[in-house]
Design a protein around this motif. Structure first.
Motif, short mmCIF file in Angstrom:
data_model
loop_
_atom_site.label_atom_id
_atom_site.label_comp_id
_atom_site.label_asym_id
_atom_site.label_seq_id
_atom_site.Cartn_x
_atom_site.Cartn_y
_atom_site.Cartn_z
N VAL A 99 36.57 52.31 36.91
CA VAL A 99 36.17 53.06 35.73
C VAL A 99 36.91 52.52 34.51
O VAL A 99 38.14 52.44 34.50
CB VAL A 99 36.48 54.56 35.91
CG1 VAL A 99 36.11 55.34 34.65
CG2 VAL A 99 35.75 55.10 37.13
N PRO A 100 36.17 52.14 33.47
CA PRO A 100 36.84 51.62 32.28
C PRO A 100 37.43 52.73 31.42
O PRO A 100 36.83 53.79 31.25
CB PRO A 100 35.71 50.89 31.53
CG PRO A 100 34.46 51.56 31.98
CD PRO A 100 34.71 52.04 33.39
N PHE A 114 40.81 51.47 35.09
CA PHE A 114 41.82 52.21 35.84
C PHE A 114 41.87 51.61 37.25
O PHE A 114 40.88 51.66 37.98
CB PHE A 114 41.46 53.69 35.92
CG PHE A 114 41.42 54.38 34.59
CD1 PHE A 114 42.55 54.50 33.80
CD2 PHE A 114 40.24 54.93 34.13
CE1 PHE A 114 42.52 55.14 32.58
CE2 PHE A 114 40.18 55.59 32.91
CZ PHE A 114 41.32 55.70 32.12
N ILE A 115 43.01 51.04 37.62
CA ILE A 115 43.15 50.41 38.94
C ILE A 115 44.34 51.05 39.65
O ILE A 115 45.46 51.06 39.12
CB ILE A 115 43.36 48.89 38.83
CG1 ILE A 115 42.20 48.24 38.06
CG2 ILE A 115 43.49 48.26 40.21
CD1 ILE A 115 42.36 46.74 37.86
N SER A 116 44.10 51.56 40.84
CA SER A 116 45.18 52.19 41.61
C SER A 116 46.28 51.17 41.89
O SER A 116 46.00 49.99 42.12
CB SER A 116 44.64 52.73 42.93
OG SER A 116 43.64 53.71 42.70
N PRO A 117 47.55 51.60 41.88
CA PRO A 117 48.66 50.67 42.09
C PRO A 117 48.54 49.86 43.37
O PRO A 117 48.83 48.66 43.38
CB PRO A 117 49.89 51.59 42.11
CG PRO A 117 49.49 52.77 41.28
CD PRO A 117 48.02 52.96 41.56
N HIS A 118 48.12 50.50 44.47
CA HIS A 118 48.04 49.76 45.74
C HIS A 118 46.97 48.67 45.66
O HIS A 118 47.15 47.58 46.21
CB HIS A 118 47.73 50.71 46.90
CG HIS A 118 46.32 51.19 46.96
ND1 HIS A 118 45.86 52.27 46.23
CD2 HIS A 118 45.24 50.74 47.65
CE1 HIS A 118 44.59 52.46 46.47
NE2 HIS A 118 44.18 51.55 47.32
N GLU A 148 48.19 45.72 43.52
CA GLU A 148 49.12 44.87 44.28
C GLU A 148 48.37 43.96 45.24
O GLU A 148 48.71 42.79 45.40
CB GLU A 148 50.09 45.76 45.05
CG GLU A 148 51.17 44.98 45.80
CD GLU A 148 52.19 45.89 46.47
OE1 GLU A 148 52.95 45.39 47.32
OE2 GLU A 148 52.24 47.09 46.14
N LEU A 149 47.33 44.50 45.89
CA LEU A 149 46.55 43.71 46.83
C LEU A 149 45.66 42.69 46.14
O LEU A 149 45.48 41.58 46.64
CB LEU A 149 45.67 44.64 47.68
CG LEU A 149 46.32 45.40 48.82
CD1 LEU A 149 45.34 46.40 49.40
CD2 LEU A 149 46.81 44.44 49.90
N ARG A 150 45.06 43.07 45.02
CA ARG A 150 44.07 42.24 44.32
C ARG A 150 44.45 42.09 42.85
O ARG A 150 43.79 42.63 41.96
CB ARG A 150 42.67 42.88 44.44
CG ARG A 150 42.24 43.21 45.86
CD ARG A 150 41.98 41.96 46.68
NE ARG A 150 41.42 42.29 47.98
CZ ARG A 150 41.97 41.99 49.14
NH1 ARG A 150 43.14 41.33 49.18
NH2 ARG A 150 41.39 42.31 50.28
N PRO A 151 45.52 41.33 42.58
CA PRO A 151 46.01 41.22 41.19
C PRO A 151 45.02 40.52 40.26
O PRO A 151 45.17 40.59 39.04
CB PRO A 151 47.30 40.40 41.35
CG PRO A 151 47.14 39.67 42.65
CD PRO A 151 46.37 40.59 43.53
N PHE A 152 44.00 39.87 40.81
CA PHE A 152 43.02 39.16 39.99
C PHE A 152 42.01 40.09 39.32
O PHE A 152 41.29 39.67 38.41
CB PHE A 152 42.27 38.12 40.83
CG PHE A 152 41.60 38.69 42.05
CD1 PHE A 152 40.34 39.28 41.99
CD2 PHE A 152 42.24 38.63 43.28
CE1 PHE A 152 39.74 39.79 43.11
CE2 PHE A 152 41.64 39.15 44.42
CZ PHE A 152 40.38 39.74 44.33
N PHE A 184 33.55 45.20 38.46
CA PHE A 184 33.08 46.45 39.06
C PHE A 184 32.82 47.54 38.00
O PHE A 184 33.05 48.72 38.24
CB PHE A 184 34.06 46.95 40.12
CG PHE A 184 34.21 46.03 41.29
CD1 PHE A 184 33.27 46.02 42.30
CD2 PHE A 184 35.29 45.15 41.38
CE1 PHE A 184 33.40 45.16 43.40
CE2 PHE A 184 35.42 44.28 42.46
CZ PHE A 184 34.48 44.29 43.47
N THR A 185 32.36 47.11 36.83
CA THR A 185 32.08 48.04 35.74
C THR A 185 30.72 48.71 35.94
O THR A 185 29.74 48.02 36.19
CB THR A 185 32.10 47.31 34.38
OG1 THR A 185 33.39 46.73 34.18
CG2 THR A 185 31.79 48.26 33.24
N PRO A 186 30.64 50.02 35.81
CA PRO A 186 29.36 50.71 35.99
C PRO A 186 28.26 50.09 35.11
O PRO A 186 28.46 49.89 33.91
CB PRO A 186 29.67 52.15 35.56
CG PRO A 186 31.13 52.30 35.80
CD PRO A 186 31.73 50.96 35.51
#
Length: 204
Positions: A68-69, A76-80, A83-87, A93-95
């Motif tokens: 969600v932008p 908004f990117i969850s911390p976990h 960490e897994l997908r820093p790219f 994945f924008t609506p």
């Protein structure tokens, strides 16, 4: 599960997160070096089932992982996940965006639901639209087996949907992880191959 009780018009093929940003060579995950042959092969494996179910009056249900932008479009990117997908970055994945869409071979979907967590039932309208459509049986395919697929299947199970999981219609980034997850899902769902599911639908 009583397979004889399945009605095609009350059945939905749930395509979990087979989106351009995950699968397409120009998508976000390919850009980040996250390519996987098992995942890339899924649309071809699943397409015959989708086509057969469409012909029988069933439903194609697509879930879409969403970033969600917020302000200035920054997601908004969850911390976990960060960490897994820093790219992952702005525009991924924008609506409504190309990367967010279901891959072309499997389009169109009859019902589409954005999701922000593993389960497509979490804080979404999925249960509502399934009930409105009269769907009581869900056939699951997509990615990843141990994440979005497993979480959504389990949530469907506790909501009393009849569920089938396609063993070769799902994939994870590790074959061992996929195999272990399929074994676990067999405790709450019927497991079938794509060929077995197609034969089942043909006979409905």
């Amino acid at each position: 599960m009583d397979l004889g009780s399945i009605k095609p018009e009350r059945t939905g093929l749930v395509i979990v997160d087979l989106q351009n940003d995950f699968l397409h060579p120009e998508g976000a995950y390919a850009r980040g070096g996250q390519k996987n042959a098992d995942i890339s092969a899924l649309p071809e494996s699943v397409l015959p089932i989708a086509e057969e179910l469409r012909q029988k009056g069933g439903w194609i249900v697509s879930t879409h992982f969403t970033l969600v932008p917020g302000k200035a479009g920054e997601p908004f990117i969850s911390p976990h996940l960060k960490e897994l997908r820093p790219f992952l970055t702005k525009g991924d994945f924008t609506p409504g965006g190309w990367g967010h869409a279901l891959v072309d071979p499997l389009q169109p979907a009859d019902l589409s639901v954005e999701k922000v967590a593993y389960s497509a039932f979490y804080m979404t309208r999925l249960e509502w639209v399934l009930k409105k459509a009269g769907i009581d049986t869900l056939i699951f395919c997509g990615i990843v087996t141990n994440g979005g697929v497993a979480s959504t299947v389990r949530d469907a199970h506790v909501r009393d949907f009849k569920t089938i999981v396609l063993s070769d219609g799902c994939a994870a980034f590790s074959r061992d992880t996929h195999d272990q997850s399929m074994g676990d899902l067999g405790t709450v769902s019927t497991i079938m191959t794509c060929a077995e599911a197609q034969t089942l639908i043909e006979g409905l």
